[in-house]
Motif scaffolding. Structure first.
Motif, PDB file in Angstrom:
ATOM      1  N   SER A  60       0.833  -1.207   0.000  1.00 27.22           N
ATOM      2  CA  SER A  60       0.000   0.000   0.000  1.00 27.22           C
ATOM      3  C   SER A  60       0.860   1.246   0.000  1.00 27.22           C
ATOM      4  O   SER A  60       0.546   2.238  -0.658  1.00 27.22           O
ATOM      5  N   GLN A 100      -7.637   0.200  -0.868  1.00 26.54           N
ATOM      6  CA  GLN A 100      -7.910  -1.020  -0.109  1.00 26.54           C
ATOM      7  C   GLN A 100      -9.221  -0.858   0.662  1.00 26.54           C
ATOM      8  O   GLN A 100     -10.013  -1.764   0.762  1.00 26.54           O
ATOM      9  N   ASP A 176      -5.519  -1.524  -5.041  1.00 22.91           N
ATOM     10  CA  ASP A 176      -4.850  -2.024  -3.841  1.00 22.91           C
ATOM     11  C   ASP A 176      -5.707  -3.115  -3.219  1.00 22.91           C
ATOM     12  O   ASP A 176      -6.794  -2.849  -2.720  1.00 22.91           O
ATOM     13  N   GLU A 177      -5.234  -4.331  -3.306  1.00 26.57           N
ATOM     14  CA  GLU A 177      -5.946  -5.506  -2.803  1.00 26.57           C
ATOM     15  C   GLU A 177      -7.417  -5.517  -3.239  1.00 26.57           C
ATOM     16  O   GLU A 177      -8.315  -5.501  -2.405  1.00 26.57           O
TER      17      GLU A 177
HETATM   18 MG   LIG Z   1      -2.112  -2.794   2.145  1.00 28.18          MG
END
Ligand SMILES: [Mg+2]
Ligand SMILES: Nc1ncnc2c1ncn2[C@@H]1O[C@H](COP(=O)(O)OP(=O)(O)O)[C@@H](O)[C@H]1O
Lengths: 339, 297
Positions: A60, A100, A176-177
């Motif tokens: 991140s 995320q 992000d993810e």
């Molecule tokens: Mg992360």
């Protein structure tokens, strides 16, 4: 065995186009903690590039620096041809971002969220509606356009965010993810979305994940641990770097089978309770091996190195699926062997 | 078939034609105005959609108007046909404006919690536009809420004239702008949801009570008087009450009993001065709000 050190690898994809992302010596420190430790890599245009690593690896933080949300302690990053340090606003105009954590207004409808975004990113007035229709179609949510986001499931909200990230036709989409915490079906849907975006909109995709199985969908993977890139290549090359495919068999007469297989040109070893053949492609090899053994075969186990094996090989630890934490091999060895 | 997106196949030259839209100042300004409008519109949509907020924003002032109005009327009595309900009415309308504006601004704390603040802050737009939009939105919904309160005027014996209604709406807007910018500034400093209630209790209620909204400011002990004079709301509520009282048929005795102007060092401020002070407060809060939001992320 080839050494897949990150620093030595330059973008291979297309030589004549400038890379979508170009990073040199990028470092981020928080006090004593070095979250990202001098990483180098490039992402080619139109590529799907994944950062794979456990929680706390620095994924991140890297994304934040590339999206100009965090200032690098040192190093340089060019994104879409703009310097993240000196031209943050241009970088932001040319990238799409899916964090995320969710960043939707759930009291607004999907369409209202998108319209808000279109204005923030200066999508020309005349193109807003057609662009909204287009991105909703890309993530197959067209029929839910007018619904409040509060009525959306977690997976739908995530896909709406992906659509929103694409709204202003960015050159690079950062995710992000994107699939964390979602069920397998939804994860598969999101991957379909990502492939569709890539093919139909030609966008470069940079994503992070701690799911080993998912990273396979990426064209190239950087494995990151403790803020350093420890390996970077295509999934196939990475897997090949830790060993070849194997087919293990148990037969009624291992001695005869060994001779028969060796005569057929296979590299075979005697292993615990049977034989193991080292092959280029386990899937294609199973049939011929069973046929070539010449004696009845009782069991067959084919294995191809996975990214788990790759991570284990480079770090001595493995990523625990659920929490994305890296656990030492010793802890794993103590536990019962499962699947 | 859809046309191929231009970004797809062609390799863009960095800082080439792709960067031009951001360079033309005309486009930049009209883009920023669109952003202000969009943030404003979102505020309105959310206001209209949360009916509970509209209703609860009405109930509290109505309670104050009638419960306090009747309760205190017994104590204060009637002076020249003018009672405490009539005195407190402008204050209660102002109270609903202030609470709506503050609530609207503090919704930034929610936006932070649910992530939407990030969506706004990472966008390639000026934070001035975001604060302007938020302020315009908060001021609009607060003025709407205050205007709804006007229907109660006849019930407490306040006469409305068209001119008075226009004056009241203008003053509501000014008051709301000041309170929204103040609220955005406070919200930019609040990191946790839990702090929100505390701020509402510890900041908003004392500000309202010490603004002259609910009782006259004359006859307070010295130290309290100082606080009331430091309270920006004091200077917003006095003009509001003045225009309302100016339109009423009041005896000189009643006017003496319920003074409206703010006195500072024994000097009675004219309405223009009071309004100027509110404008200055609004500008200062605007700058603080902008700086507060600039510090985040
Ligand atoms: Mg992360
Ligand atoms: N704002 C911050 N302040 C201090 N430490 C941070 C901050 N953000 C991240 N870190 C630390 O940096 C490391 C990398 O974090 P992060 O990039 O979020 O990892 P990942 O996304 O791979 O899980 C972690 O040890 C985390 O605790």
């Amino acid at each position: 065995m080839t050494d897949v050190e990150a620093g030595k690898l330059q973008v291979g994809a297309s030589a004549n186009s400038s890379p979508a992302v170009d990073v040199k010596g990028l470092t981020k420190r928080y006090g004593d903690l070095t979250a990202v430790d001098g990483i180098d890599f490039s992402v080619g245009q139109g590529e799907v590039f994944a950062f794979l690593g456990p929680n706390g690896a620095g994924k991140s933080t890297t994304i934040k620096m590339l999206c100009t949300l965090a200032h690098p302690t040192s190093g340089r990053a060019m994104v879409a041809g703009f310097d993240v340090g000196s031209d943050a606003k241009s970088v932001r105009r040319h990238i799409g971002l899916v964090f995320q954590e969710q960043t939707l207004d759930d009291q607004l409808t999907a369409e209202e969220n998108l319209r808000f975004h279109a204005v923030l990113y200066g999508v020309p007035h005349g193109q807003v509606e057609s662009r909204i229709a287009r991105v909703m179609e890309l993530v197959a949510l067209s029929d839910r356009r007018k619904d409040l986001v509060s009525t959306y499931s977690g997976g739908m909200a995530r896909r709406l965010e992906i659509a929103r990230g694409m709204l202003h036709t960015p050159k690079i989409l950062f995710l992000d993810e994107p699939t964390v915490g979602l069920d397998p079906q939804t994860r598969a849907l999101i991957w379909e979305d990502i492939q569709r975006l890539r093919i139909e909109e030609g966008v470069t995709i940079f994503l992070t994940t701690h799911y080993m199985d998912e990273a396979e969908y990426a064209e190239r993977i950087a494995i990151i641990d403790y803020g350093r890139i420890i390996a970077l290549d295509t999934p196939d090359v990475l897997k090949a770097s830790v060993g070849t495919d194997t087919v293990a068999i148990e037969t009624s007469d291992d001695e005869a089978a060994l001779v028969a297989l060796q005569r057929a040109g296979y590299t075979v070893e005697r292993t615990e309770g049977g034989l193991t053949a080292f092959v280029a492609d386990e899937e294609a090899a199973v049939g011929p091996i069973v046929a070539a053994a010449g004696v009845p075969v009782r069991t067959v186990r084919a294995h191809r190195p996975t990214l788990d094996d790759v991570f284990l090989h480079y770090t001595g630890r493995e990523i625990r699926e659920q929490h994305g934490e890296a656990i030492p091999m010793m802890a794993r060895a103590r536990g019962a062997r499962r699947s | 078939m859809t046309t191929l997106s231009t970004t797809g196949s062609t390799a863009p030259t960095p800082a080439g034609p792709a960067a031009t839209p951001a360079v033309d100042p005309g486009t930049v300004i009209s883009d920023e105005i669109r952003v202000v409008g969009m943030v404003w519109e979102r505020e309105l949509i959310r206001y209209v959609r949360t009916r509970t907020r509209i209703v609860s924003g009405l109930i509290q002032p109505v309670l104050f108007l009638f419960v306090l109005g009747y309760g205190m009327s017994g104590l204060v009595g009637t002076t020249g046909g003018f009672n405490f309900r009539q005195f407190v009415y402008p204050g209660v309308v102002a109270m609903s404006v202030v609470m709506t504006a503050m609530f609207s601004a503090l919704s930034i704390v929610w936006d932070r919690e649910f992530g939407f603040l990030r969506e706004m802050l990472v966008a390639p737009v000026s934070r001035v536009s975001l604060v302007l939009g938020k302020t315009a939105g908060g001021a609009t919904v607060a003025a709407v809420q205050g205007t709804i309160m006007l229907v109660l005027a006849p019930l407490v014996g306040i006469h409305l004239t068209p001119v008075l209604v226009v004056q009241m709406i203008c003053l509501e807007l000014l008051m709301a702008v000041a309170m929204t910018t103040f609220g955005v500034f406070v919200a930019s400093r609040i990191q946790k949801m839990e702090s929100f209630q505390v701020v509402m209790q510890m900041l908003l209620m004392p500000m309202l009570f010490l603004s002259g909204a609910l009782f006259p400011l004359n006859g307070l002990p010295g130290w309290l008087t100082v606080i009331t004079r430091l309270n920006p709301l004091t200077y917003a509520i006095a003009p509001f009450r003045q225009v309302v009282f100016a339109a009423q048929d009041m005896s000189p005795a009643a006017r003496a009993r319920f003074p409206t102007n703010v006195t500072l060092f024994g000097y009675t401020l004219p309405i223009g001065m009071e309004l100027a002070i509110v404008v200055v407060f609004a500008l200062v809060f605007f700058v603080l709000a902008f700086r507060g939001l600039s510090k985040t992320e």
